[in-house]
Design a protein around this motif. Sequence first.
Motif, mmCIF file in Angstrom:
data_model
loop_
_atom_site.group_PDB
_atom_site.id
_atom_site.type_symbol
_atom_site.label_atom_id
_atom_site.label_comp_id
_atom_site.label_asym_id
_atom_site.label_seq_id
_atom_site.Cartn_x
_atom_site.Cartn_y
_atom_site.Cartn_z
ATOM 1 N N GLY A 150 0.777 -1.226 0.000
ATOM 2 C CA GLY A 150 0.000 0.000 0.000
ATOM 3 C C GLY A 150 0.814 1.285 0.000
ATOM 4 O O GLY A 150 0.246 2.371 -0.134
ATOM 5 N N TRP A 151 2.113 1.165 0.133
ATOM 6 C CA TRP A 151 2.956 2.357 0.075
ATOM 7 C C TRP A 151 3.287 2.684 -1.379
ATOM 8 O O TRP A 151 3.514 1.791 -2.189
ATOM 9 N N LEU A 152 3.306 3.973 -1.686
ATOM 10 C CA LEU A 152 3.664 4.423 -3.024
ATOM 11 C C LEU A 152 5.103 4.922 -3.029
ATOM 12 O O LEU A 152 5.449 5.815 -2.249
ATOM 13 N N TRP A 153 5.901 4.338 -3.892
ATOM 14 C CA TRP A 153 7.318 4.706 -3.948
ATOM 15 C C TRP A 153 7.546 5.816 -4.966
ATOM 16 O O TRP A 153 6.776 5.942 -5.899
ATOM 17 N N PRO A 154 8.592 6.642 -4.761
ATOM 18 C CA PRO A 154 9.592 6.598 -3.692
ATOM 19 C C PRO A 154 9.036 7.123 -2.372
ATOM 20 O O PRO A 154 7.980 7.757 -2.330
ATOM 21 N N LEU A 155 9.793 6.855 -1.286
ATOM 22 C CA LEU A 155 9.456 7.340 0.041
ATOM 23 C C LEU A 155 10.606 8.178 0.585
ATOM 24 O O LEU A 155 11.750 8.061 0.138
ATOM 25 N N ILE A 156 10.287 9.002 1.546
ATOM 26 C CA ILE A 156 11.319 9.754 2.264
ATOM 27 C C ILE A 156 11.618 9.036 3.567
ATOM 28 O O ILE A 156 10.707 8.630 4.291
ATOM 29 N N LEU A 157 12.889 8.859 3.853
ATOM 30 C CA LEU A 157 13.330 8.346 5.145
ATOM 31 C C LEU A 157 14.013 9.474 5.896
ATOM 32 O O LEU A 157 14.798 10.235 5.320
ATOM 33 N N LYS A 158 13.716 9.592 7.176
ATOM 34 C CA LYS A 158 14.329 10.647 7.982
ATOM 35 C C LYS A 158 14.431 10.186 9.434
ATOM 36 O O LYS A 158 13.627 9.358 9.884
ATOM 37 N N PRO A 159 15.395 10.704 10.181
ATOM 38 C CA PRO A 159 15.480 10.372 11.614
ATOM 39 C C PRO A 159 14.231 10.857 12.335
ATOM 40 O O PRO A 159 13.697 11.929 12.034
ATOM 41 N N SER A 164 17.192 20.142 10.582
ATOM 42 C CA SER A 164 17.993 20.777 9.520
ATOM 43 C C SER A 164 18.235 19.861 8.329
ATOM 44 O O SER A 164 19.272 19.941 7.668
ATOM 45 N N SER A 165 17.304 18.952 8.078
ATOM 46 C CA SER A 165 17.369 18.030 6.933
ATOM 47 C C SER A 165 18.527 17.033 7.010
ATOM 48 O O SER A 165 18.848 16.367 6.027
ATOM 49 N N VAL A 166 19.162 16.921 8.173
ATOM 50 C CA VAL A 166 20.271 15.982 8.342
ATOM 51 C C VAL A 166 19.719 14.554 8.369
ATOM 52 O O VAL A 166 18.770 14.246 9.086
ATOM 53 N N GLY A 167 20.326 13.677 7.577
ATOM 54 C CA GLY A 167 19.955 12.266 7.583
ATOM 55 C C GLY A 167 18.754 11.917 6.730
ATOM 56 O O GLY A 167 18.290 10.772 6.747
ATOM 57 N N ILE A 168 18.234 12.862 5.958
ATOM 58 C CA ILE A 168 17.075 12.594 5.099
ATOM 59 C C ILE A 168 17.524 11.989 3.777
ATOM 60 O O ILE A 168 18.528 12.413 3.197
ATOM 61 N N GLU A 176 16.079 -0.609 -1.106
ATOM 62 C CA GLU A 176 16.871 0.535 -0.635
ATOM 63 C C GLU A 176 16.456 0.935 0.780
ATOM 64 O O GLU A 176 17.291 1.345 1.585
ATOM 65 N N ALA A 177 15.190 0.805 1.076
ATOM 66 C CA ALA A 177 14.727 1.103 2.429
ATOM 67 C C ALA A 177 15.301 0.111 3.426
ATOM 68 O O ALA A 177 15.726 0.480 4.530
ATOM 69 N N ARG A 178 15.332 -1.143 3.028
ATOM 70 C CA ARG A 178 15.899 -2.179 3.897
ATOM 71 C C ARG A 178 17.389 -1.922 4.133
ATOM 72 O O ARG A 178 17.882 -2.075 5.256
ATOM 73 N N LEU A 179 18.098 -1.510 3.091
ATOM 74 C CA LEU A 179 19.519 -1.203 3.227
ATOM 75 C C LEU A 179 19.721 -0.024 4.177
ATOM 76 O O LEU A 179 20.618 -0.044 5.035
ATOM 77 N N ALA A 180 18.888 0.993 4.053
ATOM 78 C CA ALA A 180 19.009 2.167 4.925
ATOM 79 C C ALA A 180 18.782 1.793 6.385
ATOM 80 O O ALA A 180 19.428 2.349 7.287
ATOM 81 N N SER A 181 17.884 0.849 6.613
ATOM 82 C CA SER A 181 17.573 0.451 7.986
ATOM 83 C C SER A 181 18.737 -0.262 8.660
ATOM 84 O O SER A 181 18.802 -0.311 9.894
ATOM 85 N N THR A 182 19.658 -0.821 7.872
ATOM 86 C CA THR A 182 20.826 -1.484 8.459
ATOM 87 C C THR A 182 21.867 -0.476 8.939
ATOM 88 O O THR A 182 22.753 -0.824 9.720
ATOM 89 N N LYS A 183 21.751 0.756 8.481
ATOM 90 C CA LYS A 183 22.735 1.783 8.847
ATOM 91 C C LYS A 183 22.322 2.571 10.075
ATOM 92 O O LYS A 183 23.170 3.078 10.803
ATOM 93 N N ARG A 184 21.008 2.706 10.302
ATOM 94 C CA ARG A 184 20.506 3.332 11.525
ATOM 95 C C ARG A 184 19.085 2.869 11.761
ATOM 96 O O ARG A 184 18.321 2.628 10.813
#
Length: 329
Positions: A150-159, A164-168, A176-184
């Motif tokens: 049900g999610w429409l891609w692309p998505l934004i990931l953020k802390p 200040s837009s850091v980490g977005i 790619e979302a799964r890969l990002a989740s391994t980093k934080r």
Amino acid sequence: MSDRRLTVLISSAGRRVELIHCFRSGAKSLGLNLRVIAVDTNPEMSAACHVADKAYKISRCTSPQFITDLANICADEGVHLVVPTIDTELQIMADHKDRFKASGTRIVVSSHSIVRLARNKEATAQFLKDHGIGTPRTAAISELLANPQGWLWPLILKPINGSSSVGISVVPNLDEARLASTKRDDLIAQEFLRGREYTVNIFFDQFGVLRSAVPHLRNETRSGEVSKGTTERHSALTSIAWKLGEILQGATGPLCFQAIVTDAGECGVFEINARFGGGYPLADRAGAVFAKWLLEETAGLESSATNEWQEGLTMLRYDAALFWQANSK
């Protein structure tokens, strides 16, 4: 100039030179004798510290020593008003503002609950949704990975508590979302809304009443802060602002929120900041002089807060340089 003297402290002063100018302009219009103290972890490299009347080095707001050092500076300098400028210092200041108040110093910070809400982007989205305010679909990244349907891609990931837009990042697919989740592991996923981005600067008086709301179009941003913007009386965003004025119980002083307005005219609020926004000087120049209104409250003067301000005013920021000689101060 009046004999009435006020001392304002700008915390985490950094580059907030324009904010200091706004306070000085407000004081001048009121006939107040204003003294500006600036504190920073590295005052020698802070432009705002150099334009302030006096500057202090202070530990990071995450340090146990921070609030003690700040209290000592306020006592030594007779500070009447403390103005926080970054998200990470808001919670500790909210936790200790009664201590400062007892010593005659007001910290311009909203209640604990408002600060906690604004610092948590997932909680902010749920709060907005619960109150019927449009907001992009938001979830913890673990929830996205467990149930991506049900999610429409692309998505934004953020802390979840970023600033200040850091980490977005923008991710095009589930891998790619799964890969990002391994980093934080503190990320949230958010629907990627397309449209025009706005900031709305809002001002609550000392009694928690919303007095002014100033939307501006973010024509261009740099490091998460508007570099080109234009004030606009946007009816839908203004309605949202007054709705927030009703439901943000415990808000005081300057806040701001950010929203995307789609081509269809739908508004999606995706962030609330419980502090002066980086683009506040545009609102100030347009006539929504939050800094002046805070000085009025601090000096015990009648408030002149109003929602009258100039539409169509454009701010174009540019780099300026400040020079100082080592050992000259």
